[in-house]
Design a protein around this motif. Sequence first.
Motif, PDB file in Angstrom:
ATOM      1  N   LEU A  38       0.825  -1.090  -0.226  1.00 11.63           N
ATOM      2  CA  LEU A  38       0.287  -0.095   0.148  1.00 11.63           C
ATOM      3  C   LEU A  38       0.995   0.714   0.028  1.00 11.63           C
ATOM      4  O   LEU A  38       0.550   2.209  -1.045  1.00 11.63           O
ATOM      5  N   ALA A  39       1.359   1.429   0.459  1.00  9.77           N
ATOM      6  CA  ALA A  39       2.517   1.991   0.866  1.00  9.77           C
ATOM      7  C   ALA A  39       3.080   2.522  -0.509  1.00  9.77           C
ATOM      8  O   ALA A  39       3.614   3.329  -0.615  1.00  9.77           O
ATOM      9  N   ASP A  40       3.685   1.165  -1.084  1.00 11.44           N
ATOM     10  CA  ASP A  40       4.154   1.712  -2.453  1.00 11.44           C
ATOM     11  C   ASP A  40       3.683   2.186  -3.758  1.00 11.44           C
ATOM     12  O   ASP A  40       4.117   2.421  -5.002  1.00 11.44           O
ATOM     13  N   PHE A  41       2.376   1.582  -3.362  1.00 12.58           N
ATOM     14  CA  PHE A  41       1.680   1.871  -4.304  1.00 12.58           C
ATOM     15  C   PHE A  41       0.927   3.427  -4.442  1.00 12.58           C
ATOM     16  O   PHE A  41       1.270   4.484  -5.347  1.00 12.58           O
ATOM     17  N   LYS A  42       1.124   3.908  -3.043  1.00 15.14           N
ATOM     18  CA  LYS A  42       0.601   5.635  -3.193  1.00 15.14           C
ATOM     19  C   LYS A  42       2.068   6.170  -3.150  1.00 15.14           C
ATOM     20  O   LYS A  42       1.927   7.832  -3.708  1.00 15.14           O
ATOM     21  N   GLU A  43       3.249   5.878  -3.121  1.00 19.56           N
ATOM     22  CA  GLU A  43       4.620   6.533  -3.140  1.00 19.56           C
ATOM     23  C   GLU A  43       5.122   6.753  -4.707  1.00 19.56           C
ATOM     24  O   GLU A  43       5.136   7.688  -5.592  1.00 19.56           O
ATOM     25  N   TYR A  44       4.461   5.660  -5.181  1.00 18.91           N
ATOM     26  CA  TYR A  44       5.209   5.341  -6.718  1.00 18.91           C
ATOM     27  C   TYR A  44       3.669   5.462  -7.962  1.00 18.91           C
ATOM     28  O   TYR A  44       4.728   5.075  -9.097  1.00 18.91           O
ATOM     29  N   GLN A  45       3.312   4.575  -7.307  1.00 18.68           N
ATOM     30  CA  GLN A  45       1.612   4.604  -8.167  1.00 18.68           C
ATOM     31  C   GLN A  45       2.463   3.712  -9.728  1.00 18.68           C
ATOM     32  O   GLN A  45       2.207   3.931 -10.790  1.00 18.68           O
ATOM     33  N   PRO A  46       3.348   2.777  -9.507  1.00 21.10           N
ATOM     34  CA  PRO A  46       2.851   1.527 -10.110  1.00 21.10           C
ATOM     35  C   PRO A  46       2.127   1.509 -11.359  1.00 21.10           C
ATOM     36  O   PRO A  46       1.200   1.489 -11.097  1.00 21.10           O
ATOM     37  N   ASP A  47       2.430   0.965 -12.833  1.00 27.19           N
ATOM     38  CA  ASP A  47       1.666   0.123 -13.490  1.00 27.19           C
ATOM     39  C   ASP A  47       0.434  -0.603 -13.618  1.00 27.19           C
ATOM     40  O   ASP A  47       0.205  -1.174 -13.828  1.00 27.19           O
ATOM     41  N   ALA A  48       2.336  -1.971 -13.030  1.00 28.45           N
ATOM     42  CA  ALA A  48       1.635  -2.925 -13.318  1.00 28.45           C
ATOM     43  C   ALA A  48       2.429  -3.764 -11.469  1.00 28.45           C
ATOM     44  O   ALA A  48       3.852  -2.989 -11.148  1.00 28.45           O
ATOM     45  N   MET A  49       2.478  -4.826 -11.533  1.00 27.92           N
ATOM     46  CA  MET A  49       3.020  -5.537 -10.231  1.00 27.92           C
ATOM     47  C   MET A  49       2.914  -7.122 -10.532  1.00 27.92           C
ATOM     48  O   MET A  49       1.706  -7.302 -10.439  1.00 27.92           O
ATOM     49  N   ILE A  50       3.719  -7.704 -10.148  1.00 23.61           N
ATOM     50  CA  ILE A  50       3.420  -9.157  -9.616  1.00 23.61           C
ATOM     51  C   ILE A  50       3.628  -9.018  -8.492  1.00 23.61           C
ATOM     52  O   ILE A  50       4.872  -9.074  -8.357  1.00 23.61           O
ATOM     53  N   VAL A  51       3.119 -10.037  -7.975  1.00 26.22           N
ATOM     54  CA  VAL A  51       2.847 -10.583  -6.115  1.00 26.22           C
ATOM     55  C   VAL A  51       3.085 -11.777  -5.761  1.00 26.22           C
ATOM     56  O   VAL A  51       2.270 -12.993  -7.042  1.00 26.22           O
ATOM     57  N   ARG A  52       3.528 -11.906  -5.114  1.00 23.96           N
ATOM     58  CA  ARG A  52       4.139 -13.739  -5.172  1.00 23.96           C
ATOM     59  C   ARG A  52       2.490 -14.389  -3.750  1.00 23.96           C
ATOM     60  O   ARG A  52       2.345 -14.800  -3.896  1.00 23.96           O
ATOM     61  N   ILE A  53       3.409 -13.690  -2.985  1.00 28.70           N
ATOM     62  CA  ILE A  53       2.019 -14.343  -1.428  1.00 28.70           C
ATOM     63  C   ILE A  53       1.673 -13.284  -0.455  1.00 28.70           C
ATOM     64  O   ILE A  53       0.727 -12.981   0.673  1.00 28.70           O
ATOM     65  N   THR A  54       2.108 -11.703  -0.840  1.00 27.18           N
ATOM     66  CA  THR A  54       0.737 -10.635  -0.895  1.00 27.18           C
ATOM     67  C   THR A  54      -1.021 -10.670  -0.334  1.00 27.18           C
ATOM     68  O   THR A  54      -1.028 -10.595  -1.741  1.00 27.18           O
ATOM     69  N   PRO A  55      -1.509 -10.847   0.131  1.00 25.13           N
ATOM     70  CA  PRO A  55      -2.446 -10.357   0.218  1.00 25.13           C
ATOM     71  C   PRO A  55      -2.904  -9.254  -0.630  1.00 25.13           C
ATOM     72  O   PRO A  55      -2.773  -7.680   0.198  1.00 25.13           O
ATOM     73  N   ILE A  56      -3.930  -9.498  -1.430  1.00 22.99           N
ATOM     74  CA  ILE A  56      -4.326  -7.715  -2.311  1.00 22.99           C
ATOM     75  C   ILE A  56      -5.314  -6.940  -1.773  1.00 22.99           C
ATOM     76  O   ILE A  56      -6.472  -8.362  -2.556  1.00 22.99           O
ATOM     77  N   SER A  57      -6.391  -6.631  -1.394  1.00 23.25           N
ATOM     78  CA  SER A  57      -7.093  -5.911  -1.285  1.00 23.25           C
ATOM     79  C   SER A  57      -7.827  -5.053  -2.149  1.00 23.25           C
ATOM     80  O   SER A  57      -6.896  -3.688  -2.703  1.00 23.25           O
ATOM     81  N   ARG A  58      -9.037  -4.471  -1.955  1.00 25.96           N
ATOM     82  CA  ARG A  58     -10.020  -4.046  -2.948  1.00 25.96           C
ATOM     83  C   ARG A  58      -9.599  -2.327  -2.025  1.00 25.96           C
ATOM     84  O   ARG A  58      -8.807  -0.977  -3.630  1.00 25.96           O
TER      85      ARG A  58
END
Length: 342
Positions: A38-58
Amino acid sequence: MAWKILLPQEIMSEGRKLLEDAGHTIIDGRGFEPEDVLADFKEYQPDAMIVRITPISREIIESNPNLKVIVRHGAGFDALDVKACHDNNVQALYAPVANSTSVAETAMLLILEMSRNVTVLHKTWVDDFYKAKLKVRKNTINGKTLGLIGCGNIGSRVAKRALGFEMNVMAYDPYKPACDFPEGVEVVRDLDRIFKECDYVSLHCPNTPVTKNMVNKERLAMMKPTAFLINTARGGCVDETALYEACRDGIIAGAGLDAIQKEPVDPKNPLLTLDNMIIYPHIGGNTTEAAHRASYFAAMGIQEVYEGKAPTWPINDVDYKTAKTYTDTKKPDTKPAGMFDF
């Protein structure tokens, strides 16, 4: 214009190289807990992500209006809010064949370990060699019947390996026509038959509203007292209180698990106290070879979307309660293996 791609956890070199060679900027995340992403999303606003073990919520998904693609590094995606992705025009992808072989091998490993009573052997043989050698229960799997619940990429691979061990294989998968099951497999449409007739019941289904706590007290009571439950799928498919009681009380012979409801495991989980239980830390798909494939396929999915192509492995919304089901059956052409067939 190239994309910014967040990696909350490192991926293997070939996946990273594919993205870097395409000109994308890789952002190595600060950690893989949800609050880190969540912190990385807010700071970097990436276009894409590869996620391995993190639960990704709405909440995470909607914190980044620039997000275009999320790729699950592997086959399971119940920790990703797919509906939230689609509600926000985010393409959700996965890599369903990357670790299928590894998980199938893990299922077979658990079947073999349960058949040889490995936990008791480990606790016995140093102090009492002859008891371990001569008195601890040990069985062959030749001629035994394996029941598969789910026969997709992983279940089909388990079926083929079990047939190679001269097991009889029955499979239940209501969303698949009989013609698509592997040769040599008996296709059944009555789920209770799997529990009643099989010596090993192996789960290869996602955790959905249909499968949640599917293995409950009633179904465990249907199993033979000599039968084993194998779960390399998702912990949510099993009522763990019922499983503990069934293994403790000899309702079934034991269980081999690579997935439990709470991960990492609670040290106070009563399942850990049982000698007829083997639990792995959800490592079925975590071989080196599977990680290489998943990393490359995940990166490939991002690049496909970036180039405007239809992705090879999109995650589609499926309502399992209303999805098309099949009732046709199929029996194997060969006669079942027997105890004295050499």
